[in-house]
Design a protein around this motif. Structure first.
Motif, mmCIF file in Angstrom:
data_model
loop_
_atom_site.group_PDB
_atom_site.id
_atom_site.type_symbol
_atom_site.label_atom_id
_atom_site.label_comp_id
_atom_site.label_asym_id
_atom_site.label_seq_id
_atom_site.Cartn_x
_atom_site.Cartn_y
_atom_site.Cartn_z
ATOM 1 N N LEU A 101 -30.276 76.441 -58.252
ATOM 2 C CA LEU A 101 -29.865 77.764 -58.723
ATOM 3 C C LEU A 101 -28.429 77.754 -59.239
ATOM 4 N N LEU A 103 -38.001 81.520 -60.332
ATOM 5 C CA LEU A 103 -36.772 82.309 -60.441
ATOM 6 C C LEU A 103 -35.976 81.987 -61.695
ATOM 7 N N LEU A 110 -28.841 85.250 -60.586
ATOM 8 C CA LEU A 110 -29.084 84.001 -59.868
ATOM 9 C C LEU A 110 -27.867 83.583 -59.049
#
Length: 909
Positions: free
Chosen positions: A129, A97, A105
């Motif tokens: 994240l 990701l 995000l």
């Protein structure tokens, strides 16, 4: 990039190849892979425990997250029910990701953080994240709890809780969030840490060095405690943190309104702390009469006796030091006249007696400039004694709430005549007699049946709903089994048994049928037919636990129903009760047998035996009429029913009480009516003698869900069940356990049939149970028995006296239970039990070798008994009471014994 390469990497579970493949993928390539990933997920869901599925799931978890385009879709994929148990490592998810836009995000991480705790989102994933996105840290419950776990992992090289907190970049935001998360203080890692790993110590030290804002910490603790509603453990943690912050006098003074509010509404431990803070101000003359009166009013309306007593002590100290406050504070003291505990009432009355003279002698009353207008109005009469008269009137009005004995004492003190010469007649208040209701017919439609099955599988499958639903399953299986299975569909197909191997499932059902689950698993062909054999050979002779007689009969019925569904479906059940109590009208059973005769159906042996046990026997005319009709059917089952209806069945088994250690249990003789070939082996075991010592003591049948089923099996004979669950209840009380199902007691008291020694012993143990809710259930049972006219108060009181003398039941717990009985208005009932409970305990204080120290809690029992006597107007003698009243000193036991003796000596109220 080919989607086939990605799917191949997922199937093989190769995470390193997967990370390399998704690195630099375009949006179009991501979209192109999603249909095949969804198809693979559906394929794996069909065989979740297969080795190939176990290997592929982590890679599928990561691949779906990498290929989804929307933030919401990614969060949904990552928390999918079957994926969350076999997740990809957080580091892999962050890798796949990491090349996305920071705002995207941030959206993902906040959506993940808002998921419930059951979604099991790893904190490391969310924190990673947050670092990538550079966004504000989430303060949701999932994130904060995960953060606490992360901080508390002291086996890492990072070391201690305080060290990890000191280095955290989001320390202030996340600590502030601790005050907003429900039950965060009850977590074991907060409550049981020590030294540098103690959260309270760490937060206190970080506040002292300025890394945390002191005002935010203090305000957060106070606000959390004011919020209320948390568990005792949660309140204890935040109170401990507030205490550790060691508030200065000025900080305490700023929050006087908060302390007053905590005295009124907070958990008792928190209220006690607030009370002690305000007491310090009051004794230093910094609180003022108005605020002390406000605080006292809040505390004196609480039920906790310890808090109320402490407040009366405080008021006594202030009144002694400052007699000029008597006009302001004595009416407040009188608020305690309405407390449910007569001991508290007496303490308040003594305080009024001690300081009433100050009111009469002081003509220059200091009412404090901050008194409210009501008190000012009371003093308009000037220095001629009008204020004193008004305060006396206020106290006299409050005295009407005292118990009768104390009320007469207060009237004499205040010089007030009795309101009316007519005698006061006590009216015993008991709950309405519970009446059985007719059982509704089995669900007619598949939709209704499916809804009830789902509800029962999700909750406790007990009582009337269980019986009508079971009958509904049998009826619909007979009409169209395939349609029934299709209708049940997803409601039951993925039950707790889903995923178990056939061998494991057969083994499970071979030892216990598990309610409706056996029937439903049979419908879905998850159980082998041999497992469903209903008869356990040798059941009448083999030994087992004390419950086996009831358990095997209940199990045999479920096995027979399931076996007949597989081999020869029954059109309906003969044994479905007519009434909510489990009893069956004899005419209803005759009608059902006639329907079987006309259709040519073969009755189930166990089902018919259960129907016989359920037949209602309290109407001889109805039994005789049904017996004639049964003979006219001309069938073997009809003849058996007629013979049973005309058989003399005792209302209770022949039984006697036995003492085993600190337990009092009961033993039964044989039940001849259940022996012989007319009943299957499992039911013949139910008729065997019940011994205190023969059966093993420990087993897994202590859950009261089973007990309710068993009571419905023999609805006219509650003693048969009570005798078999008595050991469980006694063990829970004597061993201070919490497992036994005392919530069963009100149902036991409502059962049809005579309540004998076993039922009364069950209630006796419940009145001495450890948990208040268990004692409350026993109180309900006692009141139901009394309302139905089936309470043997002499027997129950004698049992309680023996148990208390053996040390099995603590008098303090018993006192709380009887106080609850009295609080409902059943003072006469409470005294009828207590008059037989107290003599064995009082006898220990009489004669040679008498105990110097009375049983702990005996004084409380005497106080409750005194209140019951005063309010019910009872009188007469009580063995050994005079000895206790004549003991030296003024201990609580002695004063209460004297009060009780005086109350019994008076004429009826």
């Amino acid at each position: 990039m080919s989607s086939q390469a990605l799917i191949s990497a997922v199937r093989s579970g190769n995470l390193s190849d997967l990370v390399a493949l998704v690195d630099g993928m375009t949006d179009g390539e991501r979209r192109a892979c999603m249909p095949e990933l969804r198809q693979l997920r559906k394929e794996l869901r069909a065989e979740p425990w297969d080795f190939r599925a176990q290997r592929a799931y982590p890679a599928l978890h990561a691949a779906g997250a990498a290929c989804q385009m929307g933030a919401a879709a990614v969060a949904t994929w990552l928390t999918g029910s079957e994926l969350r148990w076999r997740q990809a490592p957080p580091s892999v998810l962050i890798d796949v990701l990491g090349d996305r836009d920071p705002d995207w995000l941030a959206d993902v991480v906040h959506r993940l953080a808002e998921r419930p705790l059951s979604a099991d989102v790893p904190y490391e994933l969310m924190a990673g994240l947050v670092r990538l996105a550079g966004c504000p840290v989430p303060t949701s419950e999932a994130y904060v709890r995960g953060w606490m776990d992360h901080i508390g992992r002291t086996r890492r090289e990072a070391g201690t809780v305080i060290g990890n907190l000191r280095k955290d970049p989001h320390l202030r935001e996340l600590v502030a969030a601790l005050f907003e998360i429900e039950e965060i203080g009850a977590r074991s890692d907060w409550r049981y840490g020590d030294g540098l790993n103690d959260w309270t110590y760490a937060l206190t030290q970080l506040t002292r060095v300025g890394l945390l804002d002191r005002k935010v910490m203090v305000d957060g603790c106070v606000a959390r405690l004011l919020h209320g509603g948390g568990s005792a453990a949660d309140n204890k943690v935040f109170l401990g943190l507030l205490t550790a912050l060691d508030l200065t006098r000025d900080e305490q003074r700023e929050r006087i309104p908060d302390w007053t509010a905590l005295c009124s509404e907070a958990h008792s431990t928190v209220a006690a702390h607030a009370q002690s803070v305000l007491a310090g101000f009051a004794l230093d003359d910094e609180l003022g009469s108005r605020r002390l009166a406000e605080m006292s009013g809040a505390v004196l309306f609480r039920t906790e006796k310890k808090l109320v007593r402490a407040q009366l002590v405080l008021l006594g100290k202030v009144l002694k030091r400052e007699p000029s406050t008597v006009a302001a504070l004595l009416p407040v003291v009188a608020l305690a006249f309405g407390h449910e505990d007569t001991d508290v009432q007496e303490r308040a009355l003594k305080l009024v007696e001690r300081h009433l003279g100050d009111l009469d002698s002081d003509t220059d009353l200091d009412l404090d400039s901050d008194l409210d207008s009501d008190i000012d109005c009371d003093t308009d009469s000037g220095p001629d004694g009008g204020a004193a008269i008004s305060v006396r009137d206020e106290i006299a009005d409050a005295a009407a709430r005292l118990s009768p004995g104390l009320r007469a004492r207060a009237r004499q003190l205040l010089g007030v005549a009795a309101a009316a010469p007519a005698p006061e007649v006590h009216e015993e208040l008991l709950p309405p007699v519970p009446l059985p209701t007719r059982l509704a017919p089995a669900p007619e439609t598949l939709a209704e049946l499916t809804e009830e099955v789902g509800a029962l599988l999700a909750a406790r499958d007990e009582g009337a709903v269980f019986e009508r639903t079971l009958d509904g399953l049998v009826r619909h299986a007979h009409r169209d089994r395939e349609a029934l299975v299709e209708a049940l569909g997803t409601t039951t197909a993925r039950g707790w048994w889903d995923g178990m191997s056939p061998a494991a499932l057969d083994q499970h059902f071979r030892t216990r049928p598990h309610g409706l689950a056996l029937v439903i698993a049979t419908l879905f062909e998850r159980v082998d037919t041999e497992t469903l054999r209903s008869v356990r050979y040798g059941a009448a002779e083999s030994s087992g636990c004390v419950h086996d007689g009831l358990l095997w009969a209940f199990d045999a019925r479920l096995r027979e129903i399931s076996y007949r569904i597989r081999t020869d479906p029954l059109p309906f059940l003969l044994s479905t009760p007519s009434w909510s109590t489990g009893s069956l009208e004899p005419a209803d059973l005759v009608e059902r047998l006639d329907a079987y005769r006309r259709s040519g159906a073969r009755p189930g042996e166990v089902d018919f035996a259960q129907a016989l046990l359920r037949v209602r026997r309290d109407d001889p005319a109805a039994l005789a009429s049904a017996a004639v009709a049964a003979r006219e059917l001309g069938t073997r089952a009809g003849d058996r029913l007629a013979e049973w209806l005309l058989t003399e069945v005792p209302s209770q088994p022949l039984e006697r009480s036995r003492t085993s250690g600190r337990r009092i249990l009961v033993e039964f003789g044989e039940l001849p009516e259940l022996q012989g070939e007319s009943f299957p082996p499992e039911f013949r075991r139910l008729g065997r003698p019940l011994s205190v010592y023969a059966e093993r003591s420990y087993c897994h049948h202590w859950g009261d869900t089973n007990w309710r089923h068993w009571l419905a099996m023999v609805p006219n004979r509650p003693e048969l069940v009570a005798g078999r669950v008595l050991r469980d209840l006694s063990m829970s009380v004597i061993d201070d356990g919490t497992q036994a199902g005392f919530s069963f007691l009100p149902v036991l008291a409502e059962a049809e049939g005579e309540a004998g020694p076993a039922v009364h012993l069950c209630v006796a143990y419940g009145l001495g149970a450890r948990r208040p809710e268990d004692r409350l259930a026993a109180v309900d049972a006692l009141l139901v028995l009394a309302a139905r006219g089936r309470l043997d108060a002499e027997r129950l009181g004698a049992d309680l006296g023996k148990l208390a003398a053996l040390g099995s039941v603590k008098p303090s717990r018993l006192a709380e239970a009887i106080r609850t009985v009295a609080a409902t208005g059943a003072y006469g009932t409470g005294w009828s039990v207590m008059r037989n409970t107290l003599p064995p305990l009082l006898a220990e204080l009489a004669g040679e070798g008498a105990a110097k120290t009375p049983a702990r809690g005996l004084g409380d029992l005497l106080a409750v008994a005194a209140e019951c006597v005063e309010r019910s107007g009872a009188h007469g003698e009580l063995p050994h009471l005079a000895t206790a009243a004549q003991r030296r000193g003024s201990s609580r036991l002695v004063t209460r014994a004297r009060r009780r003796r005086a109350a019994l000596a008076e004429a009826p109220v």
